[in-house]
Design a protein around this motif. Sequence first.
Motif, PDB file in Angstrom:
ATOM      1  N   LEU A 414       0.819  -1.208   0.000  1.00 56.80           N
ATOM      2  CA  LEU A 414       0.000   0.000   0.000  1.00 56.80           C
ATOM      3  C   LEU A 414       0.856   1.263   0.000  1.00 56.80           C
ATOM      4  CD1 LEU A 414      -2.958   1.013   0.127  1.00 56.80           C
ATOM      5  CD2 LEU A 414      -2.712   1.073   2.617  1.00 56.80           C
ATOM      6  N   SER A 415       2.016   1.202   0.622  1.00 52.85           N
ATOM      7  CA  SER A 415       2.868   2.389   0.719  1.00 52.85           C
ATOM      8  C   SER A 415       3.703   2.634  -0.534  1.00 52.85           C
ATOM      9  CB  SER A 415       3.796   2.270   1.935  1.00 52.85           C
ATOM     10  OG  SER A 415       4.633   1.132   1.820  1.00 52.85           O
ATOM     11  N   TYR A 416       3.666   1.699  -1.499  1.00 52.32           N
ATOM     12  CA  TYR A 416       4.452   1.867  -2.720  1.00 52.32           C
ATOM     13  C   TYR A 416       3.660   2.701  -3.730  1.00 52.32           C
ATOM     14  CZ  TYR A 416       8.059  -1.289  -1.046  1.00 52.32           C
ATOM     15  OH  TYR A 416       9.076  -1.856  -0.325  1.00 52.32           O
ATOM     16  N   LEU A 417       3.539   3.970  -3.417  1.00 56.45           N
ATOM     17  CA  LEU A 417       2.754   4.881  -4.239  1.00 56.45           C
ATOM     18  C   LEU A 417       3.472   5.185  -5.547  1.00 56.45           C
ATOM     19  CD1 LEU A 417       1.893   7.413  -1.388  1.00 56.45           C
ATOM     20  CD2 LEU A 417       0.281   5.810  -2.422  1.00 56.45           C
ATOM     21  N   THR A 418       2.731   5.096  -6.647  1.00 53.79           N
ATOM     22  CA  THR A 418       3.298   5.540  -7.924  1.00 53.79           C
ATOM     23  C   THR A 418       2.663   6.844  -8.379  1.00 53.79           C
ATOM     24  OG1 THR A 418       1.715   4.265  -9.245  1.00 53.79           O
ATOM     25  CG2 THR A 418       3.769   3.172  -8.628  1.00 53.79           C
ATOM     26  N   LYS A 419       1.393   7.059  -8.044  1.00 58.13           N
ATOM     27  CA  LYS A 419       0.707   8.298  -8.396  1.00 58.13           C
ATOM     28  C   LYS A 419      -0.319   8.641  -7.308  1.00 58.13           C
ATOM     29  CE  LYS A 419       2.577   8.450 -12.523  1.00 58.13           C
ATOM     30  NZ  LYS A 419       3.973   8.822 -12.362  1.00 58.13           N
ATOM     31  N   ILE A 420      -0.537   9.924  -7.145  1.00 57.08           N
ATOM     32  CA  ILE A 420      -1.596  10.447  -6.275  1.00 57.08           C
ATOM     33  C   ILE A 420      -2.356  11.481  -7.087  1.00 57.08           C
ATOM     34  CG2 ILE A 420      -2.137  11.673  -4.131  1.00 57.08           C
ATOM     35  CD1 ILE A 420       0.687  10.838  -3.140  1.00 57.08           C
ATOM     36  N   TRP A 421      -3.686  11.401  -7.049  1.00 52.06           N
ATOM     37  CA  TRP A 421      -4.514  12.443  -7.662  1.00 52.06           C
ATOM     38  C   TRP A 421      -5.408  13.076  -6.598  1.00 52.06           C
ATOM     39  CZ3 TRP A 421      -3.715   7.777 -10.187  1.00 52.06           C
ATOM     40  CH2 TRP A 421      -3.177   7.835 -11.486  1.00 52.06           C
TER      41      TRP A 421
END
Length: 609
Positions: A414-421
């Motif tokens: 869950l913490s391996y973010l690739t993008k946030i909108w």
Amino acid sequence: MKIKITLTIISIVVFFLLLPQPKVESKENEADHIPEKNHFIIKDVRLYDGEEMIESTDIEIKDHKVFKIAKMIKANDSVEMIYAKGKTLLPGLIDAHTHVYGNALKDALNFGVTTELDMFSMPQYTLEGSKSRNNLNNTTKADLFSSSILATAPGGHGTQYGFEIPVLETPDQAMKFVNDRINEGASYIKVVYNSKQATRQFFPSISLEILQALIKHTHARNKILVVHVDNYISALQSLESGADGLVHSFMDKVVDDKLIALMKKNKAFMIPTFTVVASVSQLTNTDEILNHKPFKGFISNEQKQQLKAKFPPFGIPKSGFQIALDSVKLLSDAGITILAGTDAPNPGTTHGVSMYQEIEHLTQAGLSNTQAIHSATGAARKHFPIGDRGTLKVGASASMILVDGNPFTDIKQLSYLTKIWKNGVLVQRNKRVNTNKKTKVIVIKTGLITDFNQSIKKTAIGLGISESTDQFVGGKSRVSLALNERNTDGNNYLHVSGEIIKGFMFRWSGISYVLGEGYQSGVDLSQVKSLSFEAKAGDNVDSITVMLFQTGNFRPVEKTLKLSKQWQTYKVELLDFKTIDLKQVSNISIVMSNTLGEFEFMLDNLAFK
């Protein structure tokens, strides 16, 4: 000399926030690049909409919202296609228990937390949040819902932070308190309650009758009321009185059938705040958090300091944390809603980052990955008036995160973010890395800083000494600095006088010493043992506060010193500032804070020893 060491939860020198800071954007692989457009399609993605999972689908985002969810969505060439096979798209996370000030909402969004439920802040933050959260162009910070000021007793929990808040002494004050908070923009009411029957009595508490009156008047205004508790009997009495939710999983007793039945009757929920409970229990592994690969480079200096901060030992057995875990498992199994909340930025926690700890703690309690993620997304809207936040159904605002892998099989993914909108707009994450240009840090050794015989401002190193008051942030406090003769041989001392005046919630007045070449540069004090100076108290002064600021951090570490009415030498040991990196110190301030009225104190012969 008596020195009281405290880790403040407030930033007194808030004016530093107004200064520009360098930003270094993260570079992404060209194949992963997503232009900032409000109309795009994410292809072949695993979608969790806050309630249900679709293993493979397309999702179309248009005009800030979810426009369509279906297989093989087609569009013309002007619509950006984002290929996300093997990745998971989820609603932006909701932290159901925070305290907001400063950069909190930006820090939260930087880690994919798109909504925060604040459980005690000042009215101006509440009002600002209520105005900005429904603006779809609000794409640079998390949305805020708040209780505004919490309900507590004189001297009770919440009054210890140095600024005035309304308190309750009788039940007939409850209606006005509730109405005032709602008029300030509060979405719900928060109360601190500790039963007279509780074993531990850390702070004075409102009476059970006041709690009941607050619940009555809150429900009359069609709002929910949550209660801060830290023990079983207080939780039980709160639920018997009609409370809608409990804040914190208590550690003195595992929940029983009686309490579970009351929660079902009230349709109540719990926000266990495991992250802060672990910190109170001295169980937080700060190094593991700071070295977690997906976090490295994104955690600010201020957040690092918050994570490194520790509660004093309260004598709570470590078995208490297991009791809290066991209670949440029993509640969840009974169908009680559990919400993910961190209580950031209390010691050992910080906005954004700590949500991932909280979700992992929920799985440690025995919730499935799906249940834990639901606690941080779709579950909150069933109890709090937050609209479609926490969901990604058609028509919902497109605040969402894209992560590598499948967090439903491995929660750490869950913490391996690739993008946030945020509202359909790509968030440009603030990556806090060093630039290629290396800045030489000046190493300070022992020696005199100033004896005030030449001027007020001039110091042996740095920009020097200047006035500092809360006027920088709209306050009204004032200060005056003057050189006075200390004796007949021409030696001077610095006379600091002024007045602490109502006007800003965190009031201060005194001096600021900038050690580096600028407000955002620092020096290395690791070879210095102590800050030494001579001082004496004048009118309306019995203590002063010494604060150290780390470079890039606007939250100081403090020491309060009792002052004598006679000249004395005071020595402040730098190693006592345990959460600050002494190799990156930008500012030392000596101030009066919060106590209203005129004041004066005197300083002389500042030196590093």
